[in-house]
Design an enzyme around this catalytic site. Structure first.
Site, PDB file in Angstrom:
ATOM      1  N   ARG A 120       0.808  -1.240   0.000  1.00  0.00           N
ATOM      2  CA  ARG A 120       0.000   0.000   0.000  1.00  0.00           C
ATOM      3  C   ARG A 120       0.834   1.280   0.000  1.00  0.00           C
ATOM      4  NH1 ARG A 120      -2.558  -3.438   3.269  1.00  0.00           N
ATOM      5  NH2 ARG A 120      -4.393  -4.396   2.305  1.00  0.00           N
ATOM      6  N   LYS A 123       3.852  12.080 -10.223  1.00  0.00           N
ATOM      7  CA  LYS A 123       3.114  11.197 -11.141  1.00  0.00           C
ATOM      8  C   LYS A 123       3.966   9.977 -11.428  1.00  0.00           C
ATOM      9  CE  LYS A 123       0.138  14.214 -13.881  1.00  0.00           C
ATOM     10  NZ  LYS A 123      -0.128  14.699 -15.260  1.00  0.00           N
ATOM     11  N   GLU A 169      11.485  20.651 -22.657  1.00  0.00           N
ATOM     12  CA  GLU A 169      10.674  20.853 -21.447  1.00  0.00           C
ATOM     13  C   GLU A 169      11.125  22.131 -20.721  1.00  0.00           C
ATOM     14  OE1 GLU A 169       8.118  18.907 -20.930  1.00  0.00           O
ATOM     15  OE2 GLU A 169       8.600  16.996 -21.898  1.00  0.00           O
ATOM     16  N   LYS A 206       8.109  23.966 -11.808  1.00  0.00           N
ATOM     17  CA  LYS A 206       7.239  22.781 -11.702  1.00  0.00           C
ATOM     18  C   LYS A 206       6.736  22.628 -10.267  1.00  0.00           C
ATOM     19  CE  LYS A 206       6.084  18.204 -13.014  1.00  0.00           C
ATOM     20  NZ  LYS A 206       6.356  16.958 -13.705  1.00  0.00           N
ATOM     21  N   GLU A 240      -3.779  17.597 -10.649  1.00  0.00           N
ATOM     22  CA  GLU A 240      -4.177  18.070 -11.982  1.00  0.00           C
ATOM     23  C   GLU A 240      -5.690  18.245 -12.128  1.00  0.00           C
ATOM     24  OE1 GLU A 240      -1.885  16.524 -15.282  1.00  0.00           O
ATOM     25  OE2 GLU A 240      -3.364  17.240 -16.708  1.00  0.00           O
ATOM     26  N   ARG A 285      -2.401  22.710 -13.078  1.00  0.00           N
ATOM     27  CA  ARG A 285      -1.315  21.792 -13.477  1.00  0.00           C
ATOM     28  C   ARG A 285      -1.380  21.451 -14.969  1.00  0.00           C
ATOM     29  NH1 ARG A 285       1.319  16.638 -10.141  1.00  0.00           N
ATOM     30  NH2 ARG A 285       2.762  16.072 -11.792  1.00  0.00           N
ATOM     31  N   ASN A 330       0.992  20.740 -19.760  1.00  0.00           N
ATOM     32  CA  ASN A 330       0.769  19.990 -21.008  1.00  0.00           C
ATOM     33  C   ASN A 330       0.959  20.839 -22.256  1.00  0.00           C
ATOM     34  OD1 ASN A 330       0.155  17.637 -19.621  1.00  0.00           O
ATOM     35  ND2 ASN A 330      -1.991  18.238 -19.382  1.00  0.00           N
ATOM     36  N   HIS A 339       2.087  19.349 -25.470  1.00  0.00           N
ATOM     37  CA  HIS A 339       2.044  17.897 -25.300  1.00  0.00           C
ATOM     38  C   HIS A 339       0.891  17.224 -26.024  1.00  0.00           C
ATOM     39  CE1 HIS A 339       5.229  18.481 -22.483  1.00  0.00           C
ATOM     40  NE2 HIS A 339       5.283  17.192 -22.207  1.00  0.00           N
ATOM     41  N   HIS A 371       2.046  14.525 -28.356  1.00  0.00           N
ATOM     42  CA  HIS A 371       1.689  13.114 -28.152  1.00  0.00           C
ATOM     43  C   HIS A 371       1.081  12.518 -29.416  1.00  0.00           C
ATOM     44  CE1 HIS A 371       1.400  13.424 -23.500  1.00  0.00           C
ATOM     45  NE2 HIS A 371       2.552  12.921 -23.868  1.00  0.00           N
ATOM     46  N   HIS A 427      10.562  12.107 -27.039  1.00  0.00           N
ATOM     47  CA  HIS A 427       9.410  12.837 -26.515  1.00  0.00           C
ATOM     48  C   HIS A 427       9.599  14.361 -26.609  1.00  0.00           C
ATOM     49  CE1 HIS A 427       6.173  14.005 -23.852  1.00  0.00           C
ATOM     50  NE2 HIS A 427       7.045  14.617 -23.073  1.00  0.00           N
TER      51      HIS A 427
HETATM   52  N1  NAD Z   1       6.082  11.257 -14.225  1.00  0.00           N
HETATM   53  C1  NAD Z   1       6.089  12.348 -14.929  1.00  0.00           C
HETATM   54  O1  NAD Z   1       5.638  13.412 -14.478  1.00  0.00           O
HETATM   55  C2  NAD Z   1       6.699  12.319 -16.283  1.00  0.00           C
HETATM   56  C3  NAD Z   1       6.956  13.520 -16.958  1.00  0.00           C
HETATM   57  C4  NAD Z   1       7.576  13.459 -18.197  1.00  0.00           C
HETATM   58  C5  NAD Z   1       7.929  12.233 -18.745  1.00  0.00           C
HETATM   59  N2  NAD Z   1       7.661  11.081 -18.071  1.00  0.00           N
HETATM   60  C6  NAD Z   1       8.051   9.775 -18.611  1.00  0.00           C
HETATM   61  O2  NAD Z   1       9.466   9.762 -18.755  1.00  0.00           O
HETATM   62  C7  NAD Z   1       9.823   8.820 -19.750  1.00  0.00           C
HETATM   63  C8  NAD Z   1      10.914   9.398 -20.616  1.00  0.00           C
HETATM   64  O3  NAD Z   1      12.030   9.666 -19.803  1.00  0.00           O
HETATM   65  P1  NAD Z   1      13.479   9.954 -20.411  1.00  0.00           P
HETATM   66  O4  NAD Z   1      13.356  10.906 -21.536  1.00  0.00           O
HETATM   67  O5  NAD Z   1      14.354  10.263 -19.270  1.00  0.00           O
HETATM   68  O6  NAD Z   1      13.844   8.578 -21.124  1.00  0.00           O
HETATM   69  P2  NAD Z   1      14.583   7.256 -20.582  1.00  0.00           P
HETATM   70  O7  NAD Z   1      14.330   7.012 -19.170  1.00  0.00           O
HETATM   71  O8  NAD Z   1      14.234   6.177 -21.564  1.00  0.00           O
HETATM   72  O9  NAD Z   1      16.133   7.609 -20.771  1.00  0.00           O
HETATM   73  C9  NAD Z   1      16.612   7.913 -22.055  1.00  0.00           C
HETATM   74  C10 NAD Z   1      17.863   7.085 -22.408  1.00  0.00           C
HETATM   75  O10 NAD Z   1      18.978   7.603 -21.711  1.00  0.00           O
HETATM   76  C11 NAD Z   1      19.667   6.563 -21.020  1.00  0.00           C
HETATM   77  N3  NAD Z   1      20.259   7.214 -19.841  1.00  0.00           N
HETATM   78  C12 NAD Z   1      19.612   7.707 -18.767  1.00  0.00           C
HETATM   79  N4  NAD Z   1      20.461   8.380 -17.974  1.00  0.00           N
HETATM   80  C13 NAD Z   1      21.669   8.295 -18.555  1.00  0.00           C
HETATM   81  C14 NAD Z   1      22.950   8.809 -18.217  1.00  0.00           C
HETATM   82  N5  NAD Z   1      23.135   9.593 -17.165  1.00  0.00           N
HETATM   83  N6  NAD Z   1      23.972   8.502 -19.042  1.00  0.00           N
HETATM   84  C15 NAD Z   1      23.788   7.771 -20.161  1.00  0.00           C
HETATM   85  N7  NAD Z   1      22.608   7.282 -20.550  1.00  0.00           N
HETATM   86  C16 NAD Z   1      21.556   7.546 -19.746  1.00  0.00           C
HETATM   87  C17 NAD Z   1      18.601   5.553 -20.744  1.00  0.00           C
HETATM   88  O11 NAD Z   1      19.155   4.265 -20.549  1.00  0.00           O
HETATM   89  C18 NAD Z   1      17.766   5.627 -22.026  1.00  0.00           C
HETATM   90  O12 NAD Z   1      18.336   4.850 -23.043  1.00  0.00           O
HETATM   91  C19 NAD Z   1       8.545   8.474 -20.491  1.00  0.00           C
HETATM   92  O13 NAD Z   1       8.139   7.183 -20.112  1.00  0.00           O
HETATM   93  C20 NAD Z   1       7.543   9.497 -20.002  1.00  0.00           C
HETATM   94  O14 NAD Z   1       6.228   9.005 -19.978  1.00  0.00           O
HETATM   95  C21 NAD Z   1       7.068  11.111 -16.855  1.00  0.00           C
HETATM   96 ZN    ZN Z   2       6.908  16.101 -21.528  1.00  0.00          ZN
END
Ligand code: NAD
Ligand code: ZN
Length: 362
Positions: free
Chosen positions: A124, A146, A188, A230, A240, A244, A248, A251, A255, A268
């Site tokens: 939980r 999130k 971003e 943020k 949200e 909040r 987006n 986005h 998306h 992204h």
């Molecule tokens: N929770 C939220 O509020 C929120 C907001 C925005 C995005 N997201 C989510 O985040 C995800 C995308 O995240 P991302 O862009 O970080 O992608 P990711 O986590 O896939 O990382 C991108 C790439 O970089 C590599 N990597 C990470 N750190 C590294 C480092 N220091 N050195 C070398 N390589 C490294 C990873 O292995 C991967 O191949 C999506 O799933 C999206 O939905 C969530």
């Molecule tokens: Zn984003």
């Protein structure tokens, strides 16, 4: 400027710190020990990130008396799934983790969302700490609570709000980040300037070269200000239900573009860059802002190395995807549109024809 920035996130019933600095992962074990009772901790990461930064974290935690388990997820968004979450849950149960155990997410947004989701449901809900290693994770996904996994029928469809105990943002971790990931994260950052803070947007314009060179003081300022914005927004509207939604900006169309190109063409942030420009064009079309806003936005994004042009995909495909999006309530498209740099508005009832005109226009 101080070596370590400390930003407070205040949400109802909880507040936590984001610590941003050059060697934060080295301080993390000691600081965590001050915060938690339990000693069981699992580091969730992937082998690439763990290979660069994991050993330091693990050794530091062991030195500080933690029992450390490691779980490595295969690299990629396709592993942000319920199946992977279940494997982590099994690892926790097999290791006998109890309710005062901690999950540490060491990685980008994929790892943060997946590990965070597990933390939100294991017994939980247990403590989560975010150790973000991509620019996107440092300015966005590690902040705000999130957490989610994807479902075959939709991204982030299974999730929760689960605020972390703290966020430790190590700027040195970015040294190993591939250029394309770095640049994608900048979209971003630009978004925060447009939705909230013209001075920050000006700062970005003036520091393009320093940003591209990843100058440490500038990067710290950029990440710090992004997190502050943020934190401010999430502090006003954690779940949200209102403001909040401005996060987006760019986005909804972004998306749709990611989806119609099957997540294979754009990172992204790249899709968000195109989505922001497209949204700004819609704002001009609806006479909400001047064309100079589009020009300023396009110019900054381009200088930072981000795409700004909608590719040659059919606008009908984009429209199809847009009007199926979860954010389209009762077939009414809602977009976040700029009034000027630093201020956006939530605009409802945007027609497919408006979008089509803005996408198809040369
Ligand atoms: N929770 C939220 O509020 C929120 C907001 C925005 C995005 N997201 C989510 O985040 C995800 C995308 O995240 P991302 O862009 O970080 O992608 P990711 O986590 O896939 O990382 C991108 C790439 O970089 C590599 N990597 C990470 N750190 C590294 C480092 N220091 N050195 C070398 N390589 C490294 C990873 O292995 C991967 O191949 C999506 O799933 C999206 O939905 C969530
Ligand atoms: Zn984003």
């Amino acid at each position: 400027m101080p070596q370590v920035l400390n930003i407070k996130v205040k949400v109802p019933h909880r507040s936590y710190d984001i610590k941003i600095g050059g060697n934060i992962l080295a301080d993390f074990p000691h600081q965590l020990k001050q915060l938690v009772e339990g000693r069981q901790i699992i580091i969730v990461s992937n082998s690439i990130i763990y290979g660069y930064h994991g050993q330091q974290v693990k050794e530091g935690l062991i030195e500080h008396g933690f029992d450390v388990v490691t779980y490595l997820v295969p690299d990629g968004e396709e592993y942000k799934t319920w199946q992977e979450a279940e494997k982590i849950l099994t690892t926790l149960l097999e290791a006998g983790f109890n309710r005062d155990a901690v999950i540490a997410a060491l990685g980008g947004g994929v790892i943060g969302d997946l590990a965070g989701f597990v933390a939100s449901i294991y017994q939980r809900g247990i403590d989560l700490v975010q150790l973000p290693t991509t620019l996107l994770a440092q300015v966005d996904s590690s902040v705000g609570g999130k957490v989610a996994v994807n479902h075959p029928l939709g991204k982030n469809m299974i999730g929760a709000f689960h605020q972390p105990l703290g966020v430790w943002t190590d700027l040195r971790a970015l040294n190993t980040l591939p250029e394309r990931e770095w640049t994608a994260g900048l979209a971003e950052v630009v978004k925060y300037g447009v939705i909230w803070d013209e001075d920050f947007f000006d700062y970005l314009e003036k520091n393009v070269q320093n940003i591209k060179n990843r100058d440490l003081a500038v990067v710290r300022e950029v990440i710090g200000r992004s997190c502050q914005i943020k934190a401010e927004i999430v502090g006003q509207d954690e779940k949200e239900q209102g403001i909040r939604a401005v996060l987006n900006f760019g986005h909804t169309i972004g998306h749709a573009l990611e989806k119609v190109t099957e997540y294979k063409v754009y990172r992204h942030g790249e899709a968000v860059a195109i989505g922001m420009v497209c949204a700004a064009k819609v704002a001009v079309y609806l006479e909400l802002c001047s064309v100079q806003i589009v020009e300023r936005l396009e110019s900054l994004l381009k200088k930072l190395g981000l795409p700004v042009e909608m590719p040659n995909v059919s606008s009908d495909l984009i429209l199809g995807s847009l009007y199926l999006d979860k954010k389209v309530k009762k077939k009414e498209l809602v977009l976040i549109l700029p009034r000027r740099i630093g201020q956006v508005e939530i605009i409802r009832g945007i027609t497919p024809q408006t979008i089509k005109d803005c996408i198809d226009r040369p």
